[in-house]
Design a protein around this motif. Structure first.
Motif, PDB file in Angstrom:
ATOM      1  N   ASN A  41       0.836  -1.198   0.000  1.00 32.51           N
ATOM      2  CA  ASN A  41       0.000   0.000   0.000  1.00 32.51           C
ATOM      3  C   ASN A  41       0.872   1.250   0.000  1.00 32.51           C
ATOM      4  O   ASN A  41       2.104   1.169   0.028  1.00 32.51           O
ATOM      5  N   ASP A  43       1.530   3.299   2.203  1.00 35.38           N
ATOM      6  CA  ASP A  43       2.339   3.468   3.416  1.00 35.38           C
ATOM      7  C   ASP A  43       3.498   2.468   3.455  1.00 35.38           C
ATOM      8  O   ASP A  43       4.175   2.339   4.481  1.00 35.38           O
ATOM      9  N   ASN A  44       3.689   1.730   2.351  1.00 34.69           N
ATOM     10  CA  ASN A  44       4.729   0.711   2.256  1.00 34.69           C
ATOM     11  C   ASN A  44       4.538  -0.416   3.272  1.00 34.69           C
ATOM     12  O   ASN A  44       5.495  -0.995   3.776  1.00 34.69           O
ATOM     13  N   GLU A  45       3.280  -0.703   3.554  1.00 38.32           N
ATOM     14  CA  GLU A  45       2.951  -1.878   4.356  1.00 38.32           C
ATOM     15  C   GLU A  45       2.703  -2.999   3.363  1.00 38.32           C
ATOM     16  O   GLU A  45       1.981  -2.824   2.390  1.00 38.32           O
ATOM     17  N   LYS A  47       1.609  -6.918   2.344  1.00 33.65           N
ATOM     18  CA  LYS A  47       0.862  -8.121   2.698  1.00 33.65           C
ATOM     19  C   LYS A  47       1.150  -9.151   1.606  1.00 33.65           C
ATOM     20  O   LYS A  47       1.043  -8.856   0.420  1.00 33.65           O
ATOM     21  N   GLU A  68       8.147 -13.127   6.271  1.00 33.93           N
ATOM     22  CA  GLU A  68       7.812 -11.867   6.950  1.00 33.93           C
ATOM     23  C   GLU A  68       9.065 -11.116   7.383  1.00 33.93           C
ATOM     24  O   GLU A  68       9.196  -9.919   7.135  1.00 33.93           O
ATOM     25  N   ALA A  72      10.198  -7.647   5.798  1.00 36.51           N
ATOM     26  CA  ALA A  72      10.155  -6.522   6.742  1.00 36.51           C
ATOM     27  C   ALA A  72      11.541  -5.886   6.889  1.00 36.51           C
ATOM     28  O   ALA A  72      11.652  -4.702   7.209  1.00 36.51           O
ATOM     29  N   VAL A  77      10.366  -0.940   3.592  1.00 31.02           N
ATOM     30  CA  VAL A  77       9.145  -1.621   4.021  1.00 31.02           C
ATOM     31  C   VAL A  77       8.832  -1.210   5.461  1.00 31.02           C
ATOM     32  O   VAL A  77       9.666  -1.327   6.340  1.00 31.02           O
ATOM     33  N   LYS A  78       7.616  -0.706   5.651  1.00 30.47           N
ATOM     34  CA  LYS A  78       7.201  -0.293   7.000  1.00 30.47           C
ATOM     35  C   LYS A  78       6.818  -1.518   7.835  1.00 30.47           C
ATOM     36  O   LYS A  78       7.184  -1.632   8.996  1.00 30.47           O
ATOM     37  N   SER A  79       6.053  -2.431   7.233  1.00 32.00           N
ATOM     38  CA  SER A  79       5.668  -3.657   7.933  1.00 32.00           C
ATOM     39  C   SER A  79       5.372  -4.731   6.896  1.00 32.00           C
ATOM     40  O   SER A  79       5.106  -4.433   5.740  1.00 32.00           O
ATOM     41  N   ALA A  80       5.424  -5.983   7.338  1.00 34.74           N
ATOM     42  CA  ALA A  80       5.136  -7.097   6.435  1.00 34.74           C
ATOM     43  C   ALA A  80       4.278  -8.113   7.165  1.00 34.74           C
ATOM     44  O   ALA A  80       4.515  -8.410   8.328  1.00 34.74           O
ATOM     45  N   GLU A  81       3.289  -8.606   6.464  1.00 34.39           N
ATOM     46  CA  GLU A  81       2.398  -9.609   7.035  1.00 34.39           C
ATOM     47  C   GLU A  81       2.213 -10.706   5.993  1.00 34.39           C
ATOM     48  O   GLU A  81       2.016 -10.425   4.817  1.00 34.39           O
TER      49      GLU A  81
END
Length: 106
Positions: A41, A43-45, A47, A68, A72, A77-81
């Protein structure tokens, strides 16, 4: 701060994924077809929708965590899921030509 290009980030993520191997098959998880989708997205999140070769895969716990952590760990990358799905179930048809060639299936 200028917005980082999500397409370029997606390409970086794919490079990371191509460096992660299924322990039972000497092919990376991307070429194996285990990655169904990579969503980034604004926001660099990140998925990642992925599957495993089977629900009883011995790395069912560790492989998604490795994906992950490595994704991450990318600078932008802000977050990775990681979300695991078995729908559709993985089959050899999802493998790239390169993976089939590597495994002598062509």
């Amino acid at each position: 701060m200028e917005e980082f290009d999500t397409v370029m980030l997606g390409e970086e993520i794919v490079k990371v994924l191509k460096g992660i191997y299924d322990p039972e098959i000497p092919v990376d998880i991307y070429e194996l077809g285990l990655i169904y989708d990579v969503m980034v997205n604004t926001d660099n999140e990140v998925k990642i929708l992925m599957t495993l070769t089977s629900p009883n895969c011995p790395v069912a716990e560790s492989l998604p965590r490795e994906v992950e952590e490595k994704v991450a760990g990318l600078e932008n990358v802000k977050s990775a899921e990681v979300e695991i799905t078995f729908d559709p179930p993985w089959s050899k048809d999802l493998m790239s030509e390169e993976a089939k060639l590597e495994l002598g299936m062509l």
